[in-house]
Design a protein around this motif. Structure first.
Motif, mmCIF file in Angstrom:
data_model
loop_
_atom_site.group_PDB
_atom_site.id
_atom_site.type_symbol
_atom_site.label_atom_id
_atom_site.label_comp_id
_atom_site.label_asym_id
_atom_site.label_seq_id
_atom_site.Cartn_x
_atom_site.Cartn_y
_atom_site.Cartn_z
ATOM 1 N N ASP A 337 0.822 -1.208 0.000
ATOM 2 C CA ASP A 337 0.000 0.000 0.000
ATOM 3 C C ASP A 337 0.858 1.262 0.000
ATOM 4 O O ASP A 337 0.576 2.221 -0.725
ATOM 5 N N THR A 338 1.913 1.272 0.812
ATOM 6 C CA THR A 338 2.797 2.438 0.872
ATOM 7 C C THR A 338 3.540 2.618 -0.449
ATOM 8 O O THR A 338 3.698 3.736 -0.933
ATOM 9 N N ARG A 339 3.992 1.506 -1.039
ATOM 10 C CA ARG A 339 4.661 1.561 -2.355
ATOM 11 C C ARG A 339 3.751 2.224 -3.388
ATOM 12 O O ARG A 339 4.156 3.137 -4.098
ATOM 13 N N THR A 340 2.519 1.748 -3.457
ATOM 14 C CA THR A 340 1.579 2.261 -4.457
ATOM 15 C C THR A 340 1.313 3.745 -4.246
ATOM 16 O O THR A 340 1.266 4.530 -5.207
ATOM 17 N N GLU A 341 1.164 4.147 -2.984
ATOM 18 C CA GLU A 341 0.877 5.549 -2.674
ATOM 19 C C GLU A 341 2.050 6.454 -3.075
ATOM 20 O O GLU A 341 1.862 7.515 -3.684
ATOM 21 N N LEU A 342 3.284 6.040 -2.753
ATOM 22 C CA LEU A 342 4.458 6.865 -3.070
ATOM 23 C C LEU A 342 4.705 6.920 -4.568
ATOM 24 O O LEU A 342 5.047 7.976 -5.113
ATOM 25 N N LEU A 343 4.531 5.809 -5.256
ATOM 26 C CA LEU A 343 4.714 5.800 -6.714
ATOM 27 C C LEU A 343 3.704 6.718 -7.388
ATOM 28 O O LEU A 343 4.025 7.414 -8.359
ATOM 29 N N GLY A 344 2.465 6.732 -6.887
ATOM 30 C CA GLY A 344 1.455 7.619 -7.445
ATOM 31 C C GLY A 344 1.782 9.086 -7.211
ATOM 32 O O GLY A 344 1.590 9.928 -8.089
ATOM 33 N N ARG A 345 2.318 9.410 -6.020
ATOM 34 C CA ARG A 345 2.650 10.805 -5.695
ATOM 35 C C ARG A 345 3.786 11.342 -6.547
ATOM 36 O O ARG A 345 3.839 12.543 -6.827
ATOM 37 N N THR A 346 4.710 10.485 -6.949
ATOM 38 C CA THR A 346 5.918 10.959 -7.644
ATOM 39 C C THR A 346 5.918 10.670 -9.138
ATOM 40 O O THR A 346 6.883 11.008 -9.825
ATOM 41 N N GLU A 347 4.849 10.080 -9.646
ATOM 42 C CA GLU A 347 4.826 9.627 -11.038
ATOM 43 C C GLU A 347 5.139 10.748 -12.032
ATOM 44 O O GLU A 347 5.868 10.551 -13.009
ATOM 45 N N HIS A 348 4.602 11.922 -11.787
ATOM 46 C CA HIS A 348 4.776 13.029 -12.736
ATOM 47 C C HIS A 348 5.701 14.125 -12.185
ATOM 48 O O HIS A 348 5.710 15.241 -12.707
ATOM 49 N N SER A 349 6.461 13.796 -11.164
ATOM 50 C CA SER A 349 7.362 14.785 -10.576
ATOM 51 C C SER A 349 8.715 14.773 -11.280
ATOM 52 O O SER A 349 9.253 13.712 -11.590
ATOM 53 N N ASP A 350 9.241 15.973 -11.547
ATOM 54 C CA ASP A 350 10.585 16.072 -12.120
ATOM 55 C C ASP A 350 11.667 16.060 -11.050
ATOM 56 O O ASP A 350 12.837 15.857 -11.352
ATOM 57 N N SER A 351 11.275 16.285 -9.795
ATOM 58 C CA SER A 351 12.269 16.466 -8.740
ATOM 59 C C SER A 351 12.283 15.357 -7.698
ATOM 60 O O SER A 351 13.099 15.385 -6.784
ATOM 61 N N THR A 352 11.396 14.359 -7.824
ATOM 62 C CA THR A 352 11.344 13.261 -6.856
ATOM 63 C C THR A 352 11.175 11.935 -7.587
ATOM 64 O O THR A 352 10.335 11.816 -8.474
ATOM 65 N N VAL A 353 11.983 10.955 -7.207
ATOM 66 C CA VAL A 353 11.916 9.626 -7.812
ATOM 67 C C VAL A 353 11.957 8.590 -6.691
ATOM 68 O O VAL A 353 12.733 8.734 -5.737
ATOM 69 N N VAL A 354 11.125 7.556 -6.808
ATOM 70 C CA VAL A 354 11.126 6.460 -5.845
ATOM 71 C C VAL A 354 11.878 5.279 -6.457
ATOM 72 O O VAL A 354 11.574 4.865 -7.573
ATOM 73 N N ILE A 355 12.864 4.748 -5.725
ATOM 74 C CA ILE A 355 13.686 3.665 -6.267
ATOM 75 C C ILE A 355 14.017 2.639 -5.188
ATOM 76 O O ILE A 355 13.786 2.850 -4.010
ATOM 77 N N SER A 356 14.585 1.544 -5.636
ATOM 78 C CA SER A 356 15.311 0.622 -4.772
ATOM 79 C C SER A 356 16.689 0.446 -5.389
ATOM 80 O O SER A 356 16.831 -0.193 -6.432
ATOM 81 N N ALA A 357 17.687 1.051 -4.771
ATOM 82 C CA ALA A 357 19.050 0.914 -5.287
ATOM 83 C C ALA A 357 19.505 -0.533 -5.194
ATOM 84 O O ALA A 357 20.352 -0.979 -5.973
ATOM 85 N N LEU A 358 18.930 -1.288 -4.255
ATOM 86 C CA LEU A 358 19.327 -2.685 -4.065
ATOM 87 C C LEU A 358 18.834 -3.573 -5.200
ATOM 88 O O LEU A 358 19.598 -4.387 -5.734
ATOM 89 N N THR A 359 17.569 -3.392 -5.612
ATOM 90 C CA THR A 359 17.001 -4.253 -6.655
ATOM 91 C C THR A 359 17.084 -3.634 -8.042
ATOM 92 O O THR A 359 16.936 -4.327 -9.050
ATOM 93 N N GLY A 360 17.278 -2.314 -8.122
ATOM 94 C CA GLY A 360 17.333 -1.634 -9.422
ATOM 95 C C GLY A 360 16.017 -1.044 -9.865
ATOM 96 O O GLY A 360 15.950 -0.374 -10.899
ATOM 97 N N GLU A 361 14.957 -1.252 -9.098
ATOM 98 C CA GLU A 361 13.652 -0.706 -9.470
ATOM 99 C C GLU A 361 13.689 0.817 -9.466
ATOM 100 O O GLU A 361 14.172 1.443 -8.517
ATOM 101 N N GLY A 362 13.214 1.427 -10.540
ATOM 102 C CA GLY A 362 13.154 2.879 -10.641
ATOM 103 C C GLY A 362 14.426 3.550 -11.132
ATOM 104 O O GLY A 362 14.449 4.771 -11.317
#
Length: 436
Positions: A337-362
């Motif tokens: 649920d938290t993943r989905t909420e954060l991805l939705g908040r940052t989807e169209h942002s130029d200054s914020t990106v959600v990632i996992s440096a460990l897995t490579g997601e994002g």
């Protein structure tokens, strides 16, 4: 062991420690005391100390001689005996008098947060510059503390001797030694700063933008650095895993070459001595074309950590208009649920990106956003070259983004997006010819 008023003996890796977190009730503190205690325990673990117990000590009024009240000191002393600890760590600043008096009352070595952080830095710094910086910070801190035991400058071991020492001797001679040594260190660091400045000027004359990773310690900067560069910089779940700056070349969409810098992690109440000593290193951050602020978005104190990092950036002189991206790291630790909420908040942002440096997601999204900010001021140019001008064509491909290319008889026509200053450099070096 106690000799007179002095506490002697070595307390090093493997020592048992009691970690105390003063909770000043009269002050409104941004960080929750339980989170502060856990961070203090993490700092102790980072230097190889065994944390026997951690305690939050409420304080209504600071005692100038001991910080704590007599009843609290008795309670702390009892805990020391029960847990058989050799070291007491105070997560806060102690005056030299408070430190000495607590050692005498508790009959244990006592160090404060600054001393502990400096000890970590002393053990971790691996380059000659890093060790110079840490030793200067250590001496600046220690020179006011010759009311207690002092480790002589000739003595060498991992770290800088806060956790043990031969005793209080020749205080005035030690003070002179410290002042002389600090003068020599400052001169050596000035030379290092000049050399680093020359290297920086050379990079600035080159067309390569510099990207600096910044963030709270253990936010995942080195893991992201390794992911983007394919390097193997030390990246562990450990506070202050990285101290010495590392520079590597990377490629981004539309940018053939950029320089990525991994920097020391920040922390709340970072000792002022360290900020001053590491100024030469932190200048890499000040002069960067883009700041990538890596946050541990899964940490319960992530907002407080963000504020601490921004405060340090302001203190070291980073301009507010420096382009920056916030990277919300450790997506892999969040619930769905938290993943989905954060991805939705940052989807169209130029200054914020959600990632996992460990897995490579994002990561692909991040590199695209980084390239977008670096090329934001780029313009589109039409450039005509002789078909035989291979050097000019190669320069355009290396320093700009070739959008279109047409061949007309003995000329090549390029539509290129690049920075205005790169266009000026191209014209100075290769010239231009009108289209036929």
């Amino acid at each position: 062991m106690i000799f007179g008023n002095e506490i002697e003996g070595e307390v090093t890796r493997g020592a048992r420690a009691l970690v105390l977190c003063p909770d000043f009730r009269a002050q409104r503190q941004a960080q929750d005391p339980h989170a502060r205690l856990e961070e203090a325990k993490g700092l102790a673990l980072a230097i190889g100390i065994v944390v026997a117990e951690g305690m939050i000590i409420p304080i209504r009024e600071r005692r100038p001689g001991t910080l704590f009240g007599e009843g609290q000191i008795e309670r702390i002393a009892a805990a020391c005996e029960q847990e058989e600890v050799e070291l007491v760590i105070i997560d806060g600043a102690l005056s030299p008098i408070q430190q000495r008096n607590l050692e005498q009352k508790l009959r244990r070595k006592v160090i404060d947060r600054t001393g502990l952080i400096l000890e970590i830095f002393g053990e971790r710094a691996s380059t000659a510059e890093g060790r110079l910086q840490v030793e200067l910070a250590h001496l600046d801190y220690q020179q006011s503390r010759l009311v207690r035991s002092w480790t002589h400058l000739e003595r060498q071991r991992g770290g800088f001797g806060f956790l043990g020492g031969p005793g209080e001797t020749q205080i005035e001679a030690d003070r002179r030694m410290i002042r002389d040594r600090m003068g020599r260190l400052r001169r050596e660091l000035e030379s290092v700063t000049r050399t680093r400045g020359l290297h920086r000027e050379r990079r600035q004359r080159a067309p390569w933008p510099v990207i600096a990773l910044v963030g709270y310690t253990n936010a995942g900067k080195s893991t992201l650095f390794n992911r983007l560069t394919g390097s193997q910089v030390m990246a562990e779940d450990l506070l202050f895993a990285t101290l010495d700056p590392t520079l590597r070349q990377i490629s981004l969409p539309g940018i053939d070459k950029a320089i990525l810098s991994d920097t020391v992690g920040f922390i709340s109440h970072l000792p002022t001595q360290l900020v001053a000593a590491f100024k030469a290193t932190l200048e890499e951050v000040i002069s960067a074309d883009l700041l990538v602020h890596v946050r541990d978005i899964a940490h319960p104190e992530t907002d407080t950590q963000r504020a601490d990092v921004e405060a340090v950036l302001k203190d070291i002189g980073v301009e507010e208009d420096t382009p920056r991206i916030e990277v919300w790291n450790k997506l892999d630790l969040l619930d769905e649920d938290t993943r989905t909420e954060l991805l939705g908040r940052t989807e169209h942002s130029d200054s914020t990106v959600v990632i996992s440096a460990l897995t490579g997601e994002g990561i692909d999204t991040l590199t695209a956003r980084m390239a977008g900010l670096l090329t934001k001021a780029h313009r589109r140019y039409r450039i005509v070259l002789d078909l035989s001008d291979g050097a000019g064509a190669a320069w355009l491909h290396q320093h700009g983004e070739v959008l279109e290319q047409q061949i007309e008889e003995d000329t090549a026509i390029y539509e290129v997006r690049m920075a205005p200053q790169d266009h000026e450099r191209f014209l100075t070096r290769f010239g231009d010819k009108p289209a036929s």
